[in-house]
Enzyme design. Structure first.
Site, PDB file in Angstrom:
ATOM      1  N   HIS A 150       0.790  -1.225   0.000  1.00  0.00           N
ATOM      2  CA  HIS A 150       0.000   0.000   0.000  1.00  0.00           C
ATOM      3  C   HIS A 150       0.820   1.271   0.000  1.00  0.00           C
ATOM      4  O   HIS A 150       0.371   2.300  -0.496  1.00  0.00           O
ATOM      5  CB  HIS A 150      -1.027  -0.050   1.132  1.00  0.00           C
ATOM      6  CG  HIS A 150      -2.201  -0.867   0.749  1.00  0.00           C
ATOM      7  ND1 HIS A 150      -2.141  -2.250   0.721  1.00  0.00           N
ATOM      8  CD2 HIS A 150      -3.414  -0.533   0.274  1.00  0.00           C
ATOM      9  CE1 HIS A 150      -3.301  -2.710   0.294  1.00  0.00           C
ATOM     10  NE2 HIS A 150      -4.088  -1.701   0.008  1.00  0.00           N
ATOM     11  N   ARG A 167     -10.732   2.707  -3.391  1.00  0.00           N
ATOM     12  CA  ARG A 167     -10.322   1.868  -2.262  1.00  0.00           C
ATOM     13  C   ARG A 167     -10.640   2.591  -0.955  1.00  0.00           C
ATOM     14  O   ARG A 167      -9.853   3.398  -0.475  1.00  0.00           O
ATOM     15  CB  ARG A 167      -8.823   1.577  -2.339  1.00  0.00           C
ATOM     16  CG  ARG A 167      -8.362   0.841  -3.587  1.00  0.00           C
ATOM     17  CD  ARG A 167      -6.847   0.640  -3.515  1.00  0.00           C
ATOM     18  NE  ARG A 167      -6.325  -0.197  -4.565  1.00  0.00           N
ATOM     19  CZ  ARG A 167      -5.796   0.258  -5.706  1.00  0.00           C
ATOM     20  NH1 ARG A 167      -5.740   1.571  -5.929  1.00  0.00           N
ATOM     21  NH2 ARG A 167      -5.325  -0.584  -6.604  1.00  0.00           N
ATOM     22  N   ARG A 186     -15.423   0.370  -3.296  1.00  0.00           N
ATOM     23  CA  ARG A 186     -15.211  -0.961  -2.740  1.00  0.00           C
ATOM     24  C   ARG A 186     -15.238  -0.857  -1.218  1.00  0.00           C
ATOM     25  O   ARG A 186     -14.561   0.000  -0.643  1.00  0.00           O
ATOM     26  CB  ARG A 186     -13.856  -1.526  -3.189  1.00  0.00           C
ATOM     27  CG  ARG A 186     -13.594  -2.944  -2.671  1.00  0.00           C
ATOM     28  CD  ARG A 186     -12.277  -3.489  -3.183  1.00  0.00           C
ATOM     29  NE  ARG A 186     -11.126  -2.831  -2.574  1.00  0.00           N
ATOM     30  CZ  ARG A 186      -9.861  -3.044  -2.934  1.00  0.00           C
ATOM     31  NH1 ARG A 186      -9.599  -3.886  -3.923  1.00  0.00           N
ATOM     32  NH2 ARG A 186      -8.874  -2.411  -2.342  1.00  0.00           N
ATOM     33  N   GLU A 229     -11.830 -12.111  -7.240  1.00  0.00           N
ATOM     34  CA  GLU A 229     -10.397 -12.205  -6.951  1.00  0.00           C
ATOM     35  C   GLU A 229     -10.039 -13.501  -6.241  1.00  0.00           C
ATOM     36  O   GLU A 229      -8.873 -13.717  -5.896  1.00  0.00           O
ATOM     37  CB  GLU A 229      -9.937 -10.998  -6.123  1.00  0.00           C
ATOM     38  CG  GLU A 229     -10.820 -10.670  -4.950  1.00  0.00           C
ATOM     39  CD  GLU A 229     -10.524  -9.305  -4.348  1.00  0.00           C
ATOM     40  OE1 GLU A 229      -9.449  -8.735  -4.626  1.00  0.00           O
ATOM     41  OE2 GLU A 229     -11.371  -8.795  -3.597  1.00  0.00           O
ATOM     42  N   ASN A 264      -4.845  -8.385  -9.160  1.00  0.00           N
ATOM     43  CA  ASN A 264      -3.702  -8.599  -8.252  1.00  0.00           C
ATOM     44  C   ASN A 264      -3.905  -9.853  -7.408  1.00  0.00           C
ATOM     45  O   ASN A 264      -3.057 -10.750  -7.376  1.00  0.00           O
ATOM     46  CB  ASN A 264      -3.520  -7.385  -7.333  1.00  0.00           C
ATOM     47  CG  ASN A 264      -3.147  -6.134  -8.086  1.00  0.00           C
ATOM     48  OD1 ASN A 264      -2.772  -6.190  -9.254  1.00  0.00           O
ATOM     49  ND2 ASN A 264      -3.262  -4.994  -7.436  1.00  0.00           N
ATOM     50  N   ASP A 265      -5.026  -9.914  -6.688  1.00  0.00           N
ATOM     51  CA  ASP A 265      -5.274 -11.068  -5.823  1.00  0.00           C
ATOM     52  C   ASP A 265      -5.625 -12.312  -6.626  1.00  0.00           C
ATOM     53  O   ASP A 265      -5.224 -13.424  -6.263  1.00  0.00           O
ATOM     54  CB  ASP A 265      -6.395 -10.759  -4.831  1.00  0.00           C
ATOM     55  CG  ASP A 265      -5.864 -10.205  -3.515  1.00  0.00           C
ATOM     56  OD1 ASP A 265      -4.742 -10.587  -3.140  1.00  0.00           O
ATOM     57  OD2 ASP A 265      -6.546  -9.396  -2.877  1.00  0.00           O
ATOM     58  N   ARG A 297       2.082 -12.232  -3.433  1.00  0.00           N
ATOM     59  CA  ARG A 297       2.550 -10.987  -4.059  1.00  0.00           C
ATOM     60  C   ARG A 297       3.422 -10.150  -3.131  1.00  0.00           C
ATOM     61  O   ARG A 297       4.127  -9.251  -3.581  1.00  0.00           O
ATOM     62  CB  ARG A 297       1.357 -10.164  -4.535  1.00  0.00           C
ATOM     63  CG  ARG A 297       0.448  -9.676  -3.414  1.00  0.00           C
ATOM     64  CD  ARG A 297      -0.786  -9.000  -3.987  1.00  0.00           C
ATOM     65  NE  ARG A 297      -1.570  -8.356  -2.940  1.00  0.00           N
ATOM     66  CZ  ARG A 297      -2.654  -7.645  -3.152  1.00  0.00           C
ATOM     67  NH1 ARG A 297      -3.087  -7.491  -4.381  1.00  0.00           N
ATOM     68  NH2 ARG A 297      -3.308  -7.082  -2.174  1.00  0.00           N
ATOM     69  N   CYS A 327      -9.718  -4.355 -12.770  1.00  0.00           N
ATOM     70  CA  CYS A 327      -8.912  -3.394 -12.012  1.00  0.00           C
ATOM     71  C   CYS A 327      -7.573  -4.033 -11.680  1.00  0.00           C
ATOM     72  O   CYS A 327      -7.419  -5.242 -11.746  1.00  0.00           O
ATOM     73  CB  CYS A 327      -9.614  -3.024 -10.707  1.00  0.00           C
ATOM     74  SG  CYS A 327     -11.327  -2.495 -10.889  1.00  0.00           S
TER      75      CYS A 327
END
Length: 757
Positions: A368, A475, A511, A611, A634-635, A645, A682
């Site tokens: 993050h 987010r 989200r 995800e 990503n996930d 990751r 995304c």
């Protein structure tokens, strides 16, 4: 001095007097070697200083030919002096000339000497030179003589670091090694190039008082500080939130092992008895240990170096009365922050107007702090081994977030080349800005919705600047991560209303909280530590188990969306029933607000993040109940490839353009089309032109990315002909085809068609 523990202290006191004399640097160095030789009854004492071309230049000597000073040099690894520099460990030889590494320099006249003791001159584990004593007699130097020479080498190390010896070097030679230009490889975590000056996130503790007046008092100070350190470590391990078994506990136990290690304490006490202050003793032992551990091949031992460094730094701060924490005060106008790692919230402690780049020893693309740094337009490179120990505050630094390179103290030609690169990027960004009003339509007429990933108010101006058609992923957890306490409902509502106001008629997809895993909030703690938090109590699971938290957020979102469309999606959904429980919670909150006279959104559309791979096997059931869906690449990639990751060893192991993952993405987009459910992708995948080209070929027409990616991806979209690409690309995904390098195919296709990727 042999057999005496008082003599080293006498020598150190004399050296302190030498350091205070108003004489030149060369005269001071000459007096130091003279004092050492006299005190140790040595016939030779010499100082060699390491230069940036890996040569060790003779800077001062007693006993050898003085005409050889600044004329004689050896390569690192050459001769006994070079061997000491290469291995960062001392040599104690009774007959140096029979050692296989002995190298004779006729101009020095040293062939007559047999006994040899050499120690590396270390600073923060880094070799800056070599200090040597020699005698004609065959003898082995005593342990306290070795210790004394190592102690004195610290004083010389500080002289080198202070820059006083730089002007003494042989004319035309390379700079001292401490000023050596270095190119460090890492992983680009945030696009862009930054030129600036280094600021250590946790400033290095500088020990200025090296020589003790009262060794007994220093021993008492050291013992008291060690006791406080041990109490703090024991207290940490006794806390309920860390007491359960797991990898985290192993790390903390290793931390405690260092704190209670008698060998570590004994070495520090010995250094104090030889005349050092308590803090200088800690620094000496830390530097010696760091030099040794850096040369270990065992990865576990190298990883433990961070634990040891953290403990030693904590002890230094305890002794010097310095708080443990980040840098304070005014930053340079072009600050490059250098840290082992840091949280997203800590980045906001720095003046955004002065922050240019970020260098991390750890960190991953999806951490993050990297996401926030990209939102701020800060160039980031992570996984740069040893960055903190190699950098001095104020050093010139170049951060190349595109190539994953960090240049420390760059030479003029490198700096000039990068300055031109920055100017070129500015011109290219200007070209992208000219595209912002153009619709994102491919050459064969396919409309592409290009959306923005956001999470903070600082992101909102990028909507207009980039020409994005909306926010595809907001987010909400970032507001919670940068706050010191749980944001009140009114604070949440205020943020969401500002986001909707900034977007105007453009869609915004919020989200709900995706916390847990790598997103830890200090004020929300699980009662149990998790060995695998990425697949643990996080996101929708946490929200459903703590309904008060999720209901508060849903209510704030519904109130902020009054009279408008509200798009809300839930992360980490694993089963359709989880979505239906969250959907029921939204309906209850709508009913509550309606009963109390609040204006509701005109429409509420609910969706999910796809995800978790299990959801891919429930797509028919899912698309019957959701209004829309977003693929969290990503996930989804992490779980599909079993590749953490956040783990630097495996995060880059698998290509995102690999066959199984692309087949999965195609299954999702095909099912969404079959059920007429809007689908967006995304994540980092969407923000890279080549990967985005693959997504368009698969059938995705809505993609969401970081602000800086909008321009490059739109430039690709405008030049792409998808009808021509799809037939050639999709055939390579069919079962039974031989394995193909899909990335190489796409790059060759883009080159052939003149598509900028």
């Amino acid at each position: 001095m042999r057999g005496s523990l008082a003599a080293p202290r006498v020598l150190l006191r004399r050296l302190r007097e030498v350091m205070a004399e108003p004489i030149s640097a060369q005269e001071r160095l000459d007096k130091i070697v003279e004092q050492i030789a006299n005190n140790m009854v040595a016939e030779v004492c010499s100082v060699y200083v390491l230069r940036a071309d890996d040569t060790l230049e003779l800077y001062a000597t007693v006993g050898l030919n003085r005409a050889a000073v600044h004329q004689t040099s050896l390569k690192v690894g050459e001769g006994l002096v070079g061997l000491i520099a290469a291995e960062a460990r001392y040599l104690n030889l009774a007959n140096a000339q029979v050692h296989p590494a002995f190298a004779y320099r006729p101009e020095t006249g040293e062939e007559m000497y047999n006994a040899f003791l050499g120690v590396p001159i270390l600073r923060a584990g880094r070799t800056l030179g070599v200090l040597v004593v020699q005698n004609k007699a065959h003898r082995t130097y005593l342990d306290e003589e070795v210790e004394a020479l190592q102690t004195i080498s610290m004083i010389i190390a500080e002289m080198i670091a202070a820059g006083g010896l730089e002007p003494l070097a042989r004319a035309g030679g390379a700079a001292l090694d401490l000023k050596r230009p270095m190119a460090l490889e890492g992983v680009g975590l945030g696009e862009g190039v930054a030129l600036g000056h280094a600021v250590l996130h946790e400033p290095r503790v500088v020990v200025s008082n090296l020589i003790a007046d009262d060794p007994n008092r220093e021993i008492i100070r050291l013992e008291a500080a060690i006791e406080k350190l041990r109490i703090s470590v024991d207290d940490l391990l006794s806390r309920s939130e860390v007491a359960t078994p797991g990898e985290h506990l192993d790390v903390l136990e290793a931390y405690r092992m260092f704190a209670y290690d008698r060998g570590w304490v004994r070495k520090m006490e010995e250094a104090v008895r030889n005349g050092l202050t308590a803090e200088a003793a800690v620094e000496k032992v830390q530097s010696d240990t760091r030099a040794r551990m850096l040369r270990q091949t065992d990865p576990y031992l190298r990883e433990r170096l961070h634990d040891f460094d953290a403990l030693a730094n904590r002890l230094l701060r305890e002794l010097m009365g310095k708080p443990h924490g980040t840098v304070s005060g005014v930053l340079p106008k072009d600050a490059i922050i250098v840290a082992r790692n840091m949280g997203a919230a800590e980045l906001f402690d720095y003046d955004r107007e002065r922050l240019r780049g970020l260098v991390l020893e750890e960190g991953a693309t999806t951490s993050h702090v990297s996401i926030v740094a990209r939102a701020l337009g800060v160039a980031v490179v992570g996984q740069v081994n040893g960055a903190v120990s190699l950098v001095e505050t104020g050093d010139a630094v170049i951060v190349d977030g595109e190539a994953g390179l960090v240049h420390l103290r760059p030479p003029a030609d490198v700096e000039t080349a990068y300055a031109e690169k920055v100017r070129f990027r500015a011109r290219r960004q200007a070209q992208y800005r000219r595209l912002r009003s153009r619709p994102a339509v491919t050459k064969d007429g396919a409309d592409v919705q290009m959306l923005l990933n956001a999470g903070l108010l600082v992101d909102l101006p990028h909507l207009d600047e980039s020409g994005a058609s909306g926010i595809g992923l907001f987010r909400t957890e970032l507001q919670f991560m940068v706050a010191s306490s749980f944001p009140k409902m009114t604070e949440q509502e205020g943020l969401y209303r500002q986001v909707l106001d900034a977007a105007g008629d453009r869609p915004v997809t919020f989200r709900t909280l995706d916390i847990g895993g790598d997103k830890v909030l200090p004020y929300i703690r699980s009662s149990e530590e998790e060995e695998n938090p990425a697949m643990g109590w996080r996101a929708i699971r946490l929200g459903l188990d703590r309904p008060g938290l999720l209901r508060t957020q849903i209510r704030a979102l519904l109130k902020a969306g009054a009279g408008r469309e509200l798009r809300l999606m839930f992360p980490m959904v694993t089963e359709v029933t989880e979505f239906m429980k969250a959907q029921a919670m939204v309906e209850r909150e709508k009913a509550f607000l309606k009963r109390h006279g609040h204006v509701l959104p005109d429409t509420v559309k609910l969706g999910v993040m796809i995800e978790v791979p299990s959801l891919v096997f429930q797509l028919d059931e899912l698309f019957r109940v959701v209004h829309f869906a977003s693929v969290g690449s990503n996930d989804l990639f992490q779980f599909t490839m079993a590749s953490d990751r956040g783990n630097t060893r495996v995060a880059q192991r698998y290509d995102t353009l690999t066959l199984p993952f692309l087949r999965m993405l195609k299954t999702i987009v095909d099912k969404a089309a079959e059920h007429h459910v809007p689908i967006t992708l995304c994540g980092e995948l969407a923000g890279r032109p080549l990967e985005s080209l693959a997504l368009l070929a698969l059938g995705y027409r809505s993609i969401s990315m970081s602000p800086s990616s909008i321009g490059p991806v739109k430039a690709m979209v405008l030049e792409a002909d998808l009808n021509r690409l799809r037939a050639r690309f999709l055939s390579r995904l069919e079962p039974g085809r031989p394995p193909a390098d899909l990335r190489a195919f796409l790059r060759a296709y883009a080159d052939e068609q003149g598509i900028p990727v």
